[in-house]
Enzyme design. Structure first.
Site, PDB file in Angstrom:
ATOM      1  N   HIS A 113       0.841  -1.206   0.000  1.00 29.85           N
ATOM      2  CA  HIS A 113       0.000   0.000   0.000  1.00 29.85           C
ATOM      3  C   HIS A 113       0.875   1.254   0.000  1.00 29.85           C
ATOM      4  O   HIS A 113       1.205   1.804   1.052  1.00 29.85           O
ATOM      5  CB  HIS A 113      -0.904  -0.027   1.245  1.00 29.85           C
ATOM      6  N   GLU A 167       1.746   2.519   3.800  1.00 29.98           N
ATOM      7  CA  GLU A 167       1.183   3.729   3.190  1.00 29.98           C
ATOM      8  C   GLU A 167       2.078   4.941   3.421  1.00 29.98           C
ATOM      9  O   GLU A 167       1.596   6.056   3.603  1.00 29.98           O
ATOM     10  CB  GLU A 167      -0.258   4.002   3.662  1.00 29.98           C
ATOM     11  N   HIS A 219     -10.458   1.525  -1.798  1.00 27.85           N
ATOM     12  CA  HIS A 219      -9.870   2.772  -1.296  1.00 27.85           C
ATOM     13  C   HIS A 219     -10.651   3.968  -1.820  1.00 27.85           C
ATOM     14  O   HIS A 219     -10.734   4.186  -3.015  1.00 27.85           O
ATOM     15  CB  HIS A 219      -8.406   2.867  -1.725  1.00 27.85           C
ATOM     16  N   HIS A 247      -5.871   0.164   5.752  1.00 28.63           N
ATOM     17  CA  HIS A 247      -5.939   0.796   7.072  1.00 28.63           C
ATOM     18  C   HIS A 247      -6.393  -0.228   8.109  1.00 28.63           C
ATOM     19  O   HIS A 247      -7.297   0.033   8.919  1.00 28.63           O
ATOM     20  CB  HIS A 247      -6.875   2.016   7.049  1.00 28.63           C
TER      21      HIS A 247
END
Lengths: 340, 340
Positions: free
Chosen positions: B6, B283, B177, B222
């Site tokens: 990610h 991320e 997303h 997440h």
């Protein structure tokens, strides 16, 4: 003692829903008669409570439940203020009767007659009525009365200030709690409730509401939605976006409840959130009923998880009792008057 | 090896945003000229990557990043299909160039030209193009292209099936997303992203999508939003509402990433979710930059948390590498072709 700060009257006699159905039917077709006044006997009320919430509270050892109308039935998306006022009043009056039938076991929290896009005067009036006349100790505040479309301003907007002024005047807190989702994208119990908790918390992080209302207090239910699990994310975002540090600002006025239905969740909650900011709750009989098949005990028996969490006895007493007495001072006063 | 599943190109040269600004300006005022073709040199691209994502990946010991255009800039709320097509193409082509400049370090994942309420034909075409012509290994799918108003049907609705058919044909997964929030109630990074993860997961629990598309694979980023923290709630709701048991159904096709920015969060994730269903991700450089002041290390250094979590070496290898190779078979094939 053990105070469960999050209970809804999910087991009300069917006459309540019949009243609501008649009310909504008349809203669609005004030629229909007004619903007759709700008639439920004390014995009926007693039976629904003694056979359900009170039975389970006794089994588990909860002493008192902070009790409000069924959240998913508040129906703030119904766009008629007069209907909302009548419905909130009927629901709150029923809660009041439960609190008078079982004064040692239940304290009332109000449903407000919110309507998306409408001013909050009726909510202020109802809050004043139930606190000053019926002895309620708090209210539920719906940050998304649309029911899943999120078209109300953030909780930091002055739209909400009339309610905050009344809450401040009466010294009562609000639990931030949405009602049913009307949005097919968001399941009520599995998405909308948790999203609302997360959304409301972040609104409070972004704003400076508590500078204006320093004594205002919110309880964010369902363990704070996604927030404690992402505590590092929230702390990091607050730093990066130059919001005040969360633990020194918003957490002075916000608490989370313990409606997290497994041990690892409660372990996380109690490990990252100050024990001063956690209020015991189960929300039984609520979103999740039935037993965890792995352990053969109810998912929502949160007392079990809090007891097993790594906490000092002092911290556990805060979570079970003392924080609720601090956040709900009118409950504390009532308990003291009862010699508790 | 360590695969970060990610990453977004959050550090693209300013010319990219200038292109987007010109594109949006022309949408408002069609008399304006079309934006000139994007001109960014290889050296500029190299500098933005080597000074940022690649530098940090090397410092931390990540070997490869699954890389897609900046999520918050996808802008699917902009209601013009031709604009969306051009914007996705420009962004994806830039990702492709990064993957050719650094073939050992990055694999591409697509932005789709979604537009709320519009059919998905253009998304299908772009997905086909980037996978078959540019070697991309997956895509990002936005369950709420409106940007916070949630007016698209649930992911289980046949509206989405054309994309699923193409994903199945190409054997590529999607990360669920969203893009930026246009709703003032929902902060993009602190509410909308997490809510989308939770909402999408619950949509999948409610539906029977994977009976129809048994090989379809989603990564929910997440850390799965609020889901693992409320794992008991989800399992209990699935039982009560008679959805198939989560672990035996939806979790066959869904994985969560590790973008949870503190140790207790990763500990919870790895304790309740099967190690077969967790994909390493950071991320970076994303929502949360900067250091945790308590530990003097970056919030988003998730490798640190995964290494400290109570996992066997075998399970840690699944999370760091093997699950990504299984979920992204085109990545696995490419790595094998590289002798890795």
């Amino acid at each position: 003692m053990i105070i469960d700060c999050h209970g809804h009257y999910t087991t009300a006699p069917p006459a309540l829903q019949e009243f609501r159905d008649a009310q909504l039917a008349r809203l669609k077709d005004p030629s229909r008669p007004a619903p007759p006044a709700l008639e439920i006997s004390d014995d009926e009320l007693r039976a629904t409570i003694e056979g359900n919430q009170l039975r389970i509270a006794r089994e588990r050892g909860h002493d008192l439940t902070i009790f409000s109308p069924r959240a998913s039935s508040m129906g703030h998306h119904v766009a008629d203020p007069a209907t909302a006022v009548e419905w909130a009043r009927v629901c709150n009056d029923l809660i009041y009767r439960v609190t008078t039938l079982f004064p040692g076991n239940f304290a009332g929290v109000a449903q407000l007659p919110q309507v998306a896009g409408e001013p909050l005067d009726a909510s202020v009036a109802e809050l004043d009525r139930v606190v000053t006349e019926l002895g309620f100790v708090g209210c539920n505040l719906n940050p998304d009365p649309s029911g899943g479309f999120w078209n109300s301003p953030p909780l930091t907007d002055e739209y909400w200030f009339p309610v905050y002024e009344k809450m401040t005047e009466l010294d009562v807190p609000a639990m931030i709690h949405v009602s049913t989702s009307c949005n097919p994208a968001a399941h009520t119990l599995g998405a909308h409730y948790l999203n609302a908790d997360t959304t409301a918390f972040m609104q409070l992080v972004q704003g400076k509401l508590f500078e204006r209302f320093p004594t205002l207090r919110f309880v964010i239910p369902h363990g704070g939605g996604a927030v404690p699990y992402h505590w590092g994310r929230f702390k990091g975002i607050a730093t990066r976006e130059k919001f005040p540090p969360i633990e020194g600002s918003v957490m002075r006025n916000v608490s989370f409840d313990t409606c997290v239905y497994h041990q690892p969740g409660i372990d996380l909650l109690t490990s990252v959130i100050s024990p001063d900011k956690i209020l015991f709750a189960s929300e039984m009989l609520g979103a999740v009923r039935g037993n965890n098949p792995d352990g053969d005990f109810p998912w929502d028996d949160t007392k079990r998880y809090v007891e097993a969490a790594k906490l000092t006895d002092d911290d556990r007493a805060k979570i079970f009792e003392l924080n609720a007495r601090r956040v709900y001072p009118r409950l504390d006063a009532r308990l003291k008057a009862q010699g508790r």
